[in-house]
Design a protein around this motif. Structure first.
Motif, PDB file in Angstrom:
ATOM      1  N   HIS A  13     -91.126-104.664 -31.479  1.00 28.95           N
ATOM      2  CA  HIS A  13     -92.258-105.125 -32.250  1.00 28.95           C
ATOM      3  C   HIS A  13     -93.365-105.471 -30.711  1.00 28.95           C
ATOM      4  O   HIS A  13     -93.999-106.015 -31.396  1.00 28.95           O
ATOM      5  CB  HIS A  13     -92.168-106.580 -32.850  1.00 28.95           C
ATOM      6  N   GLY A  14     -93.446-105.017 -30.173  1.00 31.38           N
ATOM      7  CA  GLY A  14     -93.926-105.583 -29.250  1.00 31.38           C
ATOM      8  C   GLY A  14     -94.423-106.964 -28.799  1.00 31.38           C
ATOM      9  O   GLY A  14     -95.887-106.735 -28.048  1.00 31.38           O
ATOM     10  N   LEU A  15     -93.725-107.973 -28.609  1.00 35.67           N
ATOM     11  CA  LEU A  15     -93.635-109.305 -28.278  1.00 35.67           C
ATOM     12  C   LEU A  15     -94.321-109.108 -27.008  1.00 35.67           C
ATOM     13  O   LEU A  15     -93.449-108.902 -26.380  1.00 35.67           O
ATOM     14  CB  LEU A  15     -92.840-109.559 -28.961  1.00 35.67           C
ATOM     15  N   ARG A  16     -94.995-110.100 -26.773  1.00 31.50           N
ATOM     16  CA  ARG A  16     -95.117-110.719 -25.567  1.00 31.50           C
ATOM     17  C   ARG A  16     -94.957-112.481 -25.193  1.00 31.50           C
ATOM     18  O   ARG A  16     -95.047-113.560 -26.091  1.00 31.50           O
ATOM     19  CB  ARG A  16     -96.418-110.484 -24.269  1.00 31.50           C
ATOM     20  N   PRO A  17     -93.933-112.995 -24.479  1.00 36.10           N
ATOM     21  CA  PRO A  17     -93.519-114.118 -24.505  1.00 36.10           C
ATOM     22  C   PRO A  17     -95.532-114.537 -23.524  1.00 36.10           C
ATOM     23  O   PRO A  17     -96.208-114.242 -22.932  1.00 36.10           O
ATOM     24  CB  PRO A  17     -93.038-114.275 -22.509  1.00 36.10           C
ATOM     25  N   VAL A  18     -95.208-116.644 -24.153  1.00 38.79           N
ATOM     26  CA  VAL A  18     -96.407-116.865 -24.066  1.00 38.79           C
ATOM     27  C   VAL A  18     -95.977-117.391 -22.275  1.00 38.79           C
ATOM     28  O   VAL A  18     -95.216-118.093 -22.305  1.00 38.79           O
ATOM     29  CB  VAL A  18     -97.019-117.988 -25.035  1.00 38.79           C
TER      30      VAL A  18
ATOM     31  N   PHE B  79     -90.719-118.854 -28.672  1.00 43.07           N
ATOM     32  CA  PHE B  79     -90.097-117.647 -28.772  1.00 43.07           C
ATOM     33  C   PHE B  79     -89.729-118.006 -29.566  1.00 43.07           C
ATOM     34  O   PHE B  79     -89.789-116.279 -30.985  1.00 43.07           O
ATOM     35  CB  PHE B  79     -88.937-117.667 -27.507  1.00 43.07           C
ATOM     36  N   ALA B  80     -89.045-118.258 -30.794  1.00 47.53           N
ATOM     37  CA  ALA B  80     -88.677-118.950 -32.142  1.00 47.53           C
ATOM     38  C   ALA B  80     -89.997-118.429 -32.831  1.00 47.53           C
ATOM     39  O   ALA B  80     -89.031-118.007 -34.353  1.00 47.53           O
ATOM     40  CB  ALA B  80     -87.878-120.495 -31.946  1.00 47.53           C
TER      41      ALA B  80
ATOM     42  N   GLU C 205     -92.854-111.577 -14.843  1.00 44.24           N
ATOM     43  CA  GLU C 205     -92.697-111.839 -14.384  1.00 44.24           C
ATOM     44  C   GLU C 205     -93.105-112.801 -16.479  1.00 44.24           C
ATOM     45  O   GLU C 205     -92.563-114.235 -16.457  1.00 44.24           O
ATOM     46  CB  GLU C 205     -94.632-113.397 -14.136  1.00 44.24           C
ATOM     47  N   GLU C 206     -93.602-111.365 -17.039  1.00 39.49           N
ATOM     48  CA  GLU C 206     -92.747-112.330 -18.323  1.00 39.49           C
ATOM     49  C   GLU C 206     -91.460-112.349 -18.659  1.00 39.49           C
ATOM     50  O   GLU C 206     -90.370-112.864 -19.490  1.00 39.49           O
ATOM     51  CB  GLU C 206     -93.601-110.471 -18.948  1.00 39.49           C
ATOM     52  N   ALA C 207     -91.171-110.716 -18.214  1.00 38.44           N
ATOM     53  CA  ALA C 207     -89.638-110.549 -18.247  1.00 38.44           C
ATOM     54  C   ALA C 207     -88.578-111.855 -17.940  1.00 38.44           C
ATOM     55  O   ALA C 207     -87.266-112.251 -17.999  1.00 38.44           O
ATOM     56  CB  ALA C 207     -89.385-109.933 -17.578  1.00 38.44           C
ATOM     57  N   ALA C 208     -89.041-112.401 -16.543  1.00 42.96           N
ATOM     58  CA  ALA C 208     -88.155-113.984 -16.219  1.00 42.96           C
ATOM     59  C   ALA C 208     -88.466-114.619 -17.575  1.00 42.96           C
ATOM     60  O   ALA C 208     -87.305-116.158 -16.772  1.00 42.96           O
ATOM     61  CB  ALA C 208     -89.490-113.658 -15.205  1.00 42.96           C
ATOM     62  N   THR C 209     -89.245-114.671 -18.366  1.00 45.41           N
ATOM     63  CA  THR C 209     -89.227-116.328 -19.268  1.00 45.41           C
ATOM     64  C   THR C 209     -88.059-115.614 -20.252  1.00 45.41           C
ATOM     65  O   THR C 209     -87.367-116.924 -20.869  1.00 45.41           O
ATOM     66  CB  THR C 209     -90.083-116.469 -20.305  1.00 45.41           C
ATOM     67  N   LEU C 210     -87.053-114.667 -19.829  1.00 51.13           N
ATOM     68  CA  LEU C 210     -86.374-114.003 -21.721  1.00 51.13           C
ATOM     69  C   LEU C 210     -84.434-114.296 -21.128  1.00 51.13           C
ATOM     70  O   LEU C 210     -84.697-114.795 -22.257  1.00 51.13           O
ATOM     71  CB  LEU C 210     -86.332-112.766 -21.345  1.00 51.13           C
ATOM     72  N   PRO C 211     -84.367-114.662 -20.038  1.00 52.11           N
ATOM     73  CA  PRO C 211     -83.292-115.276 -19.741  1.00 52.11           C
ATOM     74  C   PRO C 211     -82.767-116.621 -20.195  1.00 52.11           C
ATOM     75  O   PRO C 211     -81.416-116.756 -21.356  1.00 52.11           O
ATOM     76  CB  PRO C 211     -82.941-115.238 -18.289  1.00 52.11           C
TER      77      PRO C 211
ATOM     78  N   GLY D  98     -98.547-130.813 -20.304  1.00 52.35           N
ATOM     79  CA  GLY D  98     -99.690-130.148 -21.285  1.00 52.35           C
ATOM     80  C   GLY D  98     -99.531-128.327 -21.764  1.00 52.35           C
ATOM     81  O   GLY D  98    -100.047-127.799 -22.281  1.00 52.35           O
ATOM     82  N   PRO D  99     -98.411-127.780 -20.710  1.00 54.08           N
ATOM     83  CA  PRO D  99     -98.521-126.550 -21.165  1.00 54.08           C
ATOM     84  C   PRO D  99     -98.319-125.947 -22.232  1.00 54.08           C
ATOM     85  O   PRO D  99     -97.634-127.071 -22.736  1.00 54.08           O
ATOM     86  CB  PRO D  99     -97.207-126.117 -19.799  1.00 54.08           C
ATOM     87  N   PHE D 100     -98.535-124.589 -22.426  1.00 52.69           N
ATOM     88  CA  PHE D 100     -98.924-124.009 -23.717  1.00 52.69           C
ATOM     89  C   PHE D 100     -97.840-122.985 -23.415  1.00 52.69           C
ATOM     90  O   PHE D 100     -98.712-121.851 -22.509  1.00 52.69           O
ATOM     91  CB  PHE D 100    -100.232-123.723 -24.299  1.00 52.69           C
ATOM     92  N   GLY D 101     -96.626-122.643 -23.000  1.00 54.25           N
ATOM     93  CA  GLY D 101     -95.691-121.152 -22.815  1.00 54.25           C
ATOM     94  C   GLY D 101     -95.129-121.755 -21.388  1.00 54.25           C
ATOM     95  O   GLY D 101     -95.261-122.996 -20.533  1.00 54.25           O
ATOM     96  N   LYS D 102     -94.774-120.757 -20.938  1.00 54.51           N
ATOM     97  CA  LYS D 102     -93.966-120.877 -19.463  1.00 54.51           C
ATOM     98  C   LYS D 102     -94.783-121.027 -18.645  1.00 54.51           C
ATOM     99  O   LYS D 102     -96.304-120.457 -18.284  1.00 54.51           O
ATOM    100  CB  LYS D 102     -92.948-119.636 -19.236  1.00 54.51           C
ATOM    101  N   VAL D 103     -94.630-121.286 -17.764  1.00 52.72           N
ATOM    102  CA  VAL D 103     -94.744-121.644 -16.502  1.00 52.72           C
ATOM    103  C   VAL D 103     -93.698-120.916 -15.312  1.00 52.72           C
ATOM    104  O   VAL D 103     -92.887-121.155 -15.223  1.00 52.72           O
ATOM    105  CB  VAL D 103     -94.690-123.553 -16.010  1.00 52.72           C
ATOM    106  N   VAL D 104     -94.075-119.926 -14.237  1.00 51.34           N
ATOM    107  CA  VAL D 104     -93.325-119.017 -14.289  1.00 51.34           C
ATOM    108  C   VAL D 104     -94.495-119.370 -12.489  1.00 51.34           C
ATOM    109  O   VAL D 104     -95.551-119.240 -12.025  1.00 51.34           O
ATOM    110  CB  VAL D 104     -94.074-117.438 -14.756  1.00 51.34           C
ATOM    111  N   VAL D 105     -92.876-119.159 -11.656  1.00 44.62           N
ATOM    112  CA  VAL D 105     -93.167-118.960 -10.269  1.00 44.62           C
ATOM    113  C   VAL D 105     -92.948-117.171 -10.118  1.00 44.62           C
ATOM    114  O   VAL D 105     -92.057-117.008 -10.237  1.00 44.62           O
ATOM    115  CB  VAL D 105     -92.008-119.862  -9.347  1.00 44.62           C
ATOM    116  N   SER D 106     -93.443-116.963  -9.031  1.00 48.56           N
ATOM    117  CA  SER D 106     -93.712-115.355  -9.448  1.00 48.56           C
ATOM    118  C   SER D 106     -93.163-114.886  -7.871  1.00 48.56           C
ATOM    119  O   SER D 106     -94.328-115.474  -6.584  1.00 48.56           O
ATOM    120  CB  SER D 106     -94.599-114.874 -10.114  1.00 48.56           C
ATOM    121  N   HIS D 107     -92.571-114.329  -7.176  1.00 48.80           N
ATOM    122  CA  HIS D 107     -92.253-113.618  -6.333  1.00 48.80           C
ATOM    123  C   HIS D 107     -92.951-112.521  -5.789  1.00 48.80           C
ATOM    124  O   HIS D 107     -93.331-111.963  -4.265  1.00 48.80           O
ATOM    125  CB  HIS D 107     -91.314-113.441  -5.864  1.00 48.80           C
ATOM    126  N   SER D 108     -93.602-111.763  -6.341  1.00 52.57           N
ATOM    127  CA  SER D 108     -94.835-111.021  -6.488  1.00 52.57           C
ATOM    128  C   SER D 108     -95.442-111.390  -6.100  1.00 52.57           C
ATOM    129  O   SER D 108     -96.809-110.237  -5.358  1.00 52.57           O
ATOM    130  CB  SER D 108     -94.914-109.995  -7.663  1.00 52.57           C
TER     131      SER D 108
END
Ligand SMILES: NC(=O)c1ccc[n+]([C@@H]2O[C@H](COP(=O)([O-])OP(=O)(O)OC[C@H]3O[C@@H](n4cnc5c(N)ncnc54)[C@H](OP(=O)(O)O)[C@@H]3O)[C@@H](O)[C@H]2O)c1
Length: 220
Positions: A174-179, A50-51, A10-16, A200-210
């Protein structure tokens, strides 16, 4: 292409998209951004968060803007050195100048399409990375002010595979984690879009297949 080891799918899905866009905005021109530099990130959307994280990990000072006082504390918790409420302080560019002792910011990640204002906030020979247009503003560009600023205006289109690979290595180091604001199971994807659209979200909204009820999905 590998996912940074410490991240979930889910975190990785926010990266591309937004993450590599932010990475490109900060590093894509090859300048050595870091200690002694000030970066402005506009609002608390995906690119900006992210910036903010990348700029802090690079050693820069970060001034974040937001329209929502409740998000100011969260931006500070994420590392923002200063937060400007652009609703209460519409002339955020002047505030950036004040906060930098009149010098201006070395880099502005302009996600709002506020080039006319970013020019007023940029330091001599700074760089404005033009990323997006969430501000819905269409004020005419003052070409005289642009010339006088000595700034470089650089448009950013997501990022290359090489930038994506370098960013993932940086995230790992740096061990960073997406919000992530919230993860929705796949069968609630429409609710995820509604949640995002509500603003209102603070950070990514993820739809998870898992989280799919069928149990068929990507292993965590
Ligand atoms: N060039 C590219 O390759 C690329 C890649 C990805 C995205 N984009 C574009 O970049 C922009 C940002 O994307 P995103 O996914 O980060 O958007 P997002 O998550 O939808 O950002 C929403 C946030 O933008 C902030 N915002 C709205 N109006 C603003 C204003 N006038 N001044 C400052 N901040 C304002 C608000 O922050 P607060 O609630 O804190 O006020 C809002 O929560 C979009 O236009 C998108 O299309 C471009």
């Amino acid at each position: 292409m590998t996912v940074p080891e410490h991240l979930s799918y889910e975190e990785a899905a926010t990266l591309p998209c937004v993450a590599v866009t932010a990475w490109n905005a900060l590093t894509g021109d090859g300048a050595c951004l870091g200690t002694g530099h000030t970066v402005v990130v506009q609002g608390s959307g995906g690119v900006s968060l992210f910036a903010l994280q990348f700029a802090k990990a690079l050693g820069a000072r970060v001034i974040a803007t937001t329209s929502r006082p409740a998000k100011a504390a969260r931006l500070r918790a994420l590392g923002a050195d200063e937060v400007v409420d652009y609703s209460a302080t519409p002339d955020w560019a002047a505030e950036v100048r004040t906060l930098t002792g009149g010098r201006g910011a070395d880099r502005i990640v302009d996600v709002a399409g506020l080039l006319h204002e970013s020019i007023r906030a940029i330091a001599l020979a700074g760089t404005i990375a033009c990323v997006g247009f969430v501000g819905n503003a269409s004020l005419p560009l003052d070409t005289g002010a642009l010339f006088a600023s000595g700034a470089t205006v650089r448009t950013v289109a997501v990022g290359s595979r090489a930038q994506f690979t370098a960013m993932n290595a940086f995230i790992g180091t740096h061990g960073l984690r997406p919000v992530i604001d919230r993860v929705f199971p796949f069968d609630e994807a429409v609710d995820a879009y509604r949640h995002y659209a509500a603003g209102g979200p603070f950070g990514k909204v993820v739809v998870s297949h898992s989280h799919a009820p069928s149990g068929v999905g990507i292993p965590a």
